[in-house]
Design a protein around this motif. Structure first.
Motif, short mmCIF file in Angstrom:
data_model
loop_
_atom_site.label_atom_id
_atom_site.label_comp_id
_atom_site.label_asym_id
_atom_site.label_seq_id
_atom_site.Cartn_x
_atom_site.Cartn_y
_atom_site.Cartn_z
N PHE A 195 55.85 -35.79 77.90
CA PHE A 195 55.51 -35.03 76.88
C PHE A 195 55.53 -33.15 77.79
O PHE A 195 54.84 -33.27 77.27
CB PHE A 195 53.90 -35.11 76.81
N GLU A 224 55.46 -43.90 73.15
CA GLU A 224 54.84 -44.87 71.54
C GLU A 224 55.38 -44.34 70.50
O GLU A 224 55.39 -43.77 69.72
CB GLU A 224 53.41 -44.77 71.73
N ASP A 249 49.90 -50.03 75.71
CA ASP A 249 48.94 -49.29 75.80
C ASP A 249 47.61 -49.86 75.36
O ASP A 249 47.81 -49.62 74.60
CB ASP A 249 49.22 -47.79 75.04
N GLU A 258 49.00 -47.74 79.90
CA GLU A 258 47.73 -46.91 79.57
C GLU A 258 45.85 -48.18 79.60
O GLU A 258 46.46 -48.57 78.38
CB GLU A 258 47.98 -46.48 78.83
N PHE A 309 43.89 -44.67 82.41
CA PHE A 309 44.58 -43.83 81.59
C PHE A 309 43.04 -43.02 81.24
O PHE A 309 42.52 -43.71 80.87
CB PHE A 309 44.91 -43.66 79.41
N TRP A 311 39.20 -36.72 75.42
CA TRP A 311 39.79 -37.92 75.98
C TRP A 311 39.38 -38.75 77.37
O TRP A 311 40.55 -38.34 78.61
CB TRP A 311 41.45 -38.53 75.76
C1 GAL Z 1 47.83 -43.02 73.21
C2 GAL Z 1 49.18 -41.82 74.08
C3 GAL Z 1 48.70 -41.04 75.55
C4 GAL Z 1 47.81 -39.92 74.65
C5 GAL Z 1 46.42 -41.94 74.11
C6 GAL Z 1 45.46 -40.45 74.20
O1 GAL Z 1 48.69 -43.49 72.38
O2 GAL Z 1 50.16 -42.27 74.50
O3 GAL Z 1 49.98 -40.17 75.47
O4 GAL Z 1 47.51 -39.73 73.77
O5 GAL Z 1 46.70 -42.26 73.49
O6 GAL Z 1 44.79 -40.43 72.40
#
Ligand code: GAL
Length: 649
Positions: free
Chosen positions: A37, A141, A271, A305, A343, A356
């Protein structure tokens, strides 16, 4: 072993990077995953590349012993790109997707492909010799936010070429798709349409109103488009470096054929968010996702993640309770994970993902979650030899193909029937009996029992392989709707269960979707709510019969001896307890050892150790004892709430 966190230097003031790196180091983290990103920072104007922020950050983290997994940023195309080029997807109603979030690019847009390859190549050139980069990730993703299928003219043209290559003549396609129905014949490949909104479909409905062959082929094509898009970036990177390349998959996500997507990658990453704004997952559902991810390459994977705090977009999920982050980490590793990346490192005060949370809250002060991860990292140093390269001992296989997922999405068969739930119900019952169960395709011979529930699209070579497997002593379990469709998504015209007729030793004389419950009795008792196949045994023995209405006393579940093996045919859906009883019955007959523990206890048998996990929020006494690999002491079987043990085999 990779043990890290997602960290985005562009989100923070430079002056904070050193402090963040120090905190990570102190938590025992050794890897950051970054770059996804950041296209707008890496290429602020067309053709003007600036990777200096990454150079600096990678260096600062390296000084703390932290390596980098570098992602290409192509899931977030910057505004200048969409201003200049028409790369945006079109939805089923012909509307152009709007820029302003992410993942809006079309895999078949020439310009999106070109600009994506260019930035991947520039990154590879720039970072090829950087010793602190240990691996690459392509994009982020693929397919998330429902972005696998686009309905633009580029896609239509590419689809028509894809079909021409496969079908060669339009007459052939017309015949195989049955376009004579409703006068849907095409005169040339240029005529091909996409399965867009049409006259038979109420707006915003989830029903599919196109020729089922068209619909299935469009799903295959759209999946191939992302595989191809990914390959272009892989090739661009591999020109300059031979470091391993991955992509972050999404577990149960079903719009892209993950077997195909994984083929060009060195390893799979995925993830894992067990509990967030969109709901919390049963532990068996998460374990199945891990198995699915291991199964796509039949190879261990990493988690790219991993949830590490409360998370959601507009509302939040709950905060992981004490012990859960550690437990989720070990659950992943027990099922074939060889690396763990949380993450995110620190919650961000701005942007869509303000809510988040990560290891650290917005104030950046280490608290419970940070210390739990630190403790887990310390333990992992001892456990590493039992994780890297470890293999699980599998007794059962659930065969999962994307063709089947798609065919079931296109034709649901019956109200309340959901193929993914069905696969899960078979997995869950196995998991609850602590039977190590793989989710994959491929070599059946490695398993005592192979499950193909509602496996409707069957390729001829699969039938040959599974027949050999059964002949040689294997146990196959099939159900209603198994074996009913050909590869063009048309129904077979032979007697049900068509492709499995000989193996199953039964005929499906009649079937019905249920409007009111029915029941079965015999070896297994259950209420039946969705579907009844009414069976006529040919060579098979009856295990269960119905107790209701015109099908009273007719066969519902049978078993057939074939060669040295057995084929079970399950003609109806089952309640949860009955499903467990069925799996126990079949597994016992197949010589599988089961360990029955209170619900929430998960046991995974590895080649070099056994992992025991307690997913309950209370302590449980289990029947497993042995020498703990975590602390070297004797483990007496009692697990704390969310407790984990690794014991010597
Ligand atoms: C995942 C994504 C991350 C972040 C996370 C929380 O799906 O790869 O970049 O957005 O969710 O929404």
């Amino acid at each position: 072993m990779i043990f890290g966190a997602c960290y985005y230097p562009e989100h923070w003031d430079k002056t904070e990077w050193k402090h963040h790196a120090r905190l990570m180091h102190e938590a025992g983290l050794n890897t950051i995953r970054t770059g996804d990103f950041a296209w707008g920072v890496m290429e602020p104007e067309e053709g003007k590349f600036d990777f200096s922020f990454l150079d600096e950050a990678i260096e600062i983290f390296a000084k703390e012993g932290i390596k980098t997994i570098l992602c290409t940023p192509t899931a977030g195309p910057p505004k200048w790109l969409v201003n200049k080029y028409d790369i945006l997807q079109r939805d089923r109603y012909g509307n152009k997707e709007n820029w302003g979030a992410r993942r809006e690019g079309c895999a078949n847009s020439r310009e999106y492909r070109k600009r994506s390859v260019l930035i991947a190549e520039e990154m590879a050139k720039h970072f090829a010799d950087n010793p602190n980069i240990i691996a690459w990730q392509i994009d982020n993703e693929f397919g998330c936010h429902d972005s696998t299928r686009c309905y633009c003219e580029n896609c239509r043209k590419a689809f028509s070429k894809w079909l021409e290559k496969k079908y060669v003549t339009i007459e052939n396609l017309n015949k195989l798709w049955g376009t004579v129905f409703w006068s849907l014949q095409y005169s040339s490949f240029d005529d091909i349409i996409l399965p867009v909104y049409n006259s038979c479909e109420p707006e915003n409905s989830q029903s599919w109103s196109h020729n089922p062959s068209l619909d299935l082929e469009y799903r295959r094509f759209s999946s191939d488009s992302w595989v191809e898009y990914q390959k272009l970036q892989i090739d661009a990177i591999k020109k300059y470096t031979n470091k391993p390349v991955t992509h972050n998959f999404m577990g149960h996500f079903s719009d892209i054929d993950y077997y195909d997507l994984a083929k060009d990658l060195d390893f799979v990453a995925w993830d894992n968010y067990p509990d967030n704004q969109w709901g919390d997952s049963e532990y068996e559902y998460v374990s199945m996702a891990h198995e699915n991810m291991r199964g796509v390459k039949n190879k261990n994977f990493i988690v790219a993640e991993q949830e590490s705090g409360p998370c959601g977009w507009d509302t939040m999920g709950s905060t992981p309770e004490p012990g859960q982050l550690r437990l989720w980490t070990y659950q992943a590793l027990a099922h074939g994970g060889e690396g763990m990346i949380y993450f995110r490192f620190k919650a961000l005060p701005y942007g869509m993902e303000q809510y988040w949370y990560g290891i650290l809250d917005h104030d950046g002060i280490p608290r419970r979650r940070y210390y739990e991860i630190q403790k887990t990292g310390n333990e992992l140093k001892r456990l590493e030899p039992y994780i890297l390269g470890a293999k699980n001992k599998y007794d059962a296989l659930i065969v999962k193909t994307y063709d089947n997922l798609w065919a079931h999405q296109i034709k649901h068969h019956a109200k309340d029937f959901d193929y993914r739930n069905m696969l899960y119900s078979y997995y869950k019952a196995n998991a609850d009996l602590n039977i190590n169960t793989a989710v994959s395709v491929g070599n059946y011979d490695n398993y005592k029992v192979v499950y193909m529930p509602a496996y409707n699209i069957v390729h001829t070579d699969e039938i040959e392989k599974i027949t050999e497997y059964v002949k040689n002593g294997g146990t196959l379990v099939i159900t209603f709707r198994s074996g009913t469709r050909d590869v063009y998504n048309n129904l077979f015209t032979s007697t049900l269960p068509c492709a499995f007729y000989e193996l199953a030793g039964i005929e499906v004389e009649e079937f019905t979707a249920l409007r009111k419950p029915a029941h079965i009795t015999g070896e297994i008792k259950s209420e039946v709510n969705i579907w009844c196949d009414i069976l006529k045994p040919m060579t098979a023995q009856v295990l269960c019969t119905y107790t209701d209405r015109y099908f009273k006393d007719r066969a519902a579940i049978t078993v057939n001896s074939y060669g040295k093996g057995k084929v079970y045919y399950i003609g109806c859906d089952l309640e949860t307890t009955a499903m467990k009883n069925l799996i126990r019955y079949i597994s016992k007959k197949a010589g599988i050892e089961m360990i029955e523990e209170p619900h929430g206890i998960e046991i995974v048998q590895r080649d070099n150790c056994t992992v025991i996990m307690n997913h309950n929020d209370f302590a449980v006494q289990t029947s497993i004892c042995g020498k703990s690999l975590i602390n070297g002491e004797n483990f007496n079987g009692e697990l704390d709430a969310y407790g984990v043990e690794f014991i010597v085999n």
